[in-house]
Design a protein around this motif. Sequence first.
Motif, short mmCIF file in Angstrom:
data_model
loop_
_atom_site.label_atom_id
_atom_site.label_comp_id
_atom_site.label_asym_id
_atom_site.label_seq_id
_atom_site.Cartn_x
_atom_site.Cartn_y
_atom_site.Cartn_z
N TYR A 1 -11.44 -28.84 -13.98
CA TYR A 1 -12.15 -27.89 -13.12
C TYR A 1 -12.32 -28.48 -11.72
CZ TYR A 1 -16.36 -25.48 -11.38
OH TYR A 1 -17.28 -24.81 -10.62
N TYR B 1 -12.51 -11.41 -15.79
CA TYR B 1 -13.62 -11.49 -14.83
C TYR B 1 -14.19 -10.09 -14.60
CZ TYR B 1 -16.22 -12.64 -10.60
OH TYR B 1 -17.21 -12.82 -9.67
N LYS C 1 -18.01 -10.38 -1.31
CA LYS C 1 -18.94 -11.45 -1.72
C LYS C 1 -18.95 -12.66 -0.80
CE LYS C 1 -19.07 -11.02 -6.72
NZ LYS C 1 -18.98 -11.75 -7.96
N LEU C 2 -17.78 -12.94 -0.22
CA LEU C 2 -17.64 -14.23 0.46
C LEU C 2 -17.52 -14.04 1.97
CD1 LEU C 2 -14.95 -15.67 -2.00
CD2 LEU C 2 -17.41 -15.98 -2.11
N ALA D 1 -17.42 -23.42 3.71
CA ALA D 1 -16.32 -24.05 2.99
C ALA D 1 -16.26 -23.47 1.58
CB ALA D 1 -16.48 -25.56 2.97
N SER E 1 -17.54 -22.12 -1.98
CA SER E 1 -18.60 -22.66 -2.84
C SER E 1 -18.92 -24.09 -2.41
CB SER E 1 -18.15 -22.71 -4.30
OG SER E 1 -17.82 -21.42 -4.75
N PHE F 1 -21.18 -26.18 -4.04
CA PHE F 1 -21.37 -27.02 -5.23
C PHE F 1 -20.45 -26.57 -6.35
CE2 PHE F 1 -25.51 -26.90 -3.03
CZ PHE F 1 -25.74 -28.26 -2.84
N PRO G 1 -27.55 -16.87 -17.07
CA PRO G 1 -26.13 -16.65 -17.33
C PRO G 1 -25.45 -17.96 -17.75
CG PRO G 1 -26.63 -16.38 -14.98
CD PRO G 1 -27.91 -16.71 -15.66
N ALA H 1 -24.95 -20.68 -8.51
CA ALA H 1 -25.54 -19.61 -7.68
C ALA H 1 -26.87 -19.14 -8.28
CB ALA H 1 -24.56 -18.44 -7.56
N TRP H 2 -26.90 -19.02 -9.59
CA TRP H 2 -28.12 -18.56 -10.27
C TRP H 2 -29.24 -19.60 -10.12
CZ3 TRP H 2 -31.19 -20.28 -14.35
CH2 TRP H 2 -32.10 -19.35 -14.86
N PRO I 1 -25.44 -17.34 -3.00
CA PRO I 1 -26.17 -18.55 -2.60
C PRO I 1 -25.45 -19.87 -2.90
CG PRO I 1 -27.20 -17.52 -4.51
CD PRO I 1 -26.12 -16.59 -4.08
N LEU I 2 -24.27 -19.80 -3.53
CA LEU I 2 -23.50 -21.03 -3.74
C LEU I 2 -22.78 -21.45 -2.45
CD1 LEU I 2 -22.64 -23.14 -5.74
CD2 LEU I 2 -20.92 -21.58 -6.65
N1 EPU Z 1 -25.13 -15.30 -9.30
C1 EPU Z 1 -26.49 -15.21 -9.05
N2 EPU Z 1 -26.88 -14.79 -7.82
C2 EPU Z 1 -25.98 -14.47 -6.85
C3 EPU Z 1 -24.60 -14.57 -7.10
C4 EPU Z 1 -24.21 -15.01 -8.36
O1 EPU Z 1 -27.32 -15.47 -9.90
O2 EPU Z 1 -26.41 -14.08 -5.76
C5 EPU Z 1 -24.72 -15.73 -10.66
C6 EPU Z 1 -24.39 -14.52 -11.51
O3 EPU Z 1 -24.84 -14.78 -12.81
C7 EPU Z 1 -22.88 -14.48 -11.50
C8 EPU Z 1 -22.58 -15.95 -11.46
O4 EPU Z 1 -23.55 -16.52 -10.60
O5 EPU Z 1 -22.37 -13.89 -12.64
C9 EPU Z 1 -21.18 -16.29 -10.96
O6 EPU Z 1 -21.03 -15.81 -9.64
P1 EPU Z 1 -19.56 -15.54 -9.06
O7 EPU Z 1 -18.79 -14.69 -9.98
O8 EPU Z 1 -19.72 -15.07 -7.65
O9 EPU Z 1 -18.84 -16.94 -9.11
P2 EPU Z 1 -19.32 -18.45 -8.88
O10 EPU Z 1 -19.42 -19.12 -10.19
O11 EPU Z 1 -20.51 -18.50 -7.99
C10 EPU Z 1 -16.91 -19.40 -8.85
C11 EPU Z 1 -16.05 -20.24 -7.95
C12 EPU Z 1 -15.55 -19.42 -6.78
C13 EPU Z 1 -14.74 -18.27 -7.33
C14 EPU Z 1 -15.62 -17.43 -8.27
C15 EPU Z 1 -14.87 -16.33 -8.97
C16 EPU Z 1 -16.88 -22.51 -8.23
C17 EPU Z 1 -17.63 -23.64 -7.62
N3 EPU Z 1 -16.80 -21.39 -7.49
O12 EPU Z 1 -18.06 -19.04 -8.09
O13 EPU Z 1 -14.71 -20.23 -6.01
O14 EPU Z 1 -14.24 -17.44 -6.29
O15 EPU Z 1 -16.17 -18.29 -9.31
O16 EPU Z 1 -14.02 -16.89 -9.94
O17 EPU Z 1 -16.35 -22.64 -9.33
C18 EPU Z 1 -14.69 -21.75 -4.16
O18 EPU Z 1 -14.32 -22.61 -4.95
O19 EPU Z 1 -14.87 -22.00 -2.95
C19 EPU Z 1 -14.95 -20.40 -4.64
C20 EPU Z 1 -15.39 -19.42 -3.84
#
Ligand code: EPU
Length: 341
Positions: free
Chosen positions: A168, A200, A229-230, A239, A241, A243, A264, A278-279, A301-302
């Motif tokens: 990962y 997804y 979203k981004l 940059a 995410s 973290f 989650p 993010a959560w 918020p990530l």
């Molecule tokens: N969430 C919250 N609040 C928010 C947004 C999200 O609680 O405001 C929770 C929700 O439970 C949501 C979960 O976070 O289901 C996951 O959010 P999201 O689907 O946006 O994905 P992520 O885990 O935050 C990862 C990758 C992203 C990638 C997305 C989609 C990492 C570090 N980041 O983000 O990659 O686009 O999944 O697959 O693994 C990047 O690496 O720069 C990047 C943007």
Amino acid sequence: MRDMPISIQHHYSLLKHNTFAMDVKAKQFISYKSVDELIEVLNTLRKCGERILHIGSGSNLLFTKDFEGTVLHSDIKFIEEVSRDDQHILFRVGSGMVWDDFCAQMARDNYYGSENLSYIPGEVGASAIQNIGAYGVEVESIIHEVETIEVATGLPRVFQTNECEYDYRDSIFKNNLRGQYIVTAVVFRLSLIPKVNLDYGPLQAFKSQEGVPTAKAIRDAVIDIRRSKLPEPSVLGSAGSFFKNPVIPVEAYQEIAATYADVPHYMVDDRHIKIPAAWLIEQCGWKGKQHGGAAVYEKQPLILVNMGNATPDDIIELAALIEQSVKEKFKIQLHPEVNYI
Ligand code: EPU
């Protein structure tokens, strides 16, 4: 014979070379267009014992200060078909190609494999180092081999996928072999027959439609999701995410779930669970909060963003404060996905 001399810049602003838009300087910046040029540059730098940093489009790093050495950048750009059989087609792609230009071409020709990874900022060389991922797919699933040059010797070495130790957002190039090899090209294996990953959330809508969606249709949906979203790096510096999503033991998850029943989570294996960072960050009240010129993106918020005048310290401090509060509230240590330079 070269058409043009190698581009060498001195005391050079890296502002346009990092999506966080940090206005730091490199003592020297060199962009090369071929493997031969790279070898020539490395030979020269080796003789003067110069510190080297290789960057792509700077979409996954945070410059914390000026760089007292040489920053290298690949301008090797090509996409060439290597071979095909009934099921697969192989493309060799130069490390300096913009990642999404490659994805666009694959989707246009309906080759499957890269469509979920559409619109990720960055270049092809870095994709193979960072093992970029999105919407249920990681790039390792389509990497056939990685062509490199060893920094210490200038000799070529080809890594098969199983030698890259992919994980990962991780690879051997970020760990044991960090800084030792420069990626010059990547060979990707795309599928000629439909092979999709629609697990997804928002992509699941395709499952209820008749027939298999085209690679282009999935790419278009992914681009829509990302745009909603981004932040666009050209509008708001970031940059992506900041973290990694933490992976914790099942017992630690159970402790959190006792208080937050709706936390989650995704099973990683039967002992480990991944929690969205993010959560965790949102639960700690950070969404939309500002610290100096840096802020926590209100829609996701990530992502930490540069409001326009952020210094490296603003971002470093904000990241440290977030880490601290997540640790205090959930006993989870967040780790940056972004590389600090
Ligand atoms: N969430 C919250 N609040 C928010 C947004 C999200 O609680 O405001 C929770 C929700 O439970 C949501 C979960 O976070 O289901 C996951 O959010 P999201 O689907 O946006 O994905 P992520 O885990 O935050 C990862 C990758 C992203 C990638 C997305 C989609 C990492 C570090 N980041 O983000 O990659 O686009 O999944 O697959 O693994 C990047 O690496 O720069 C990047 C943007």
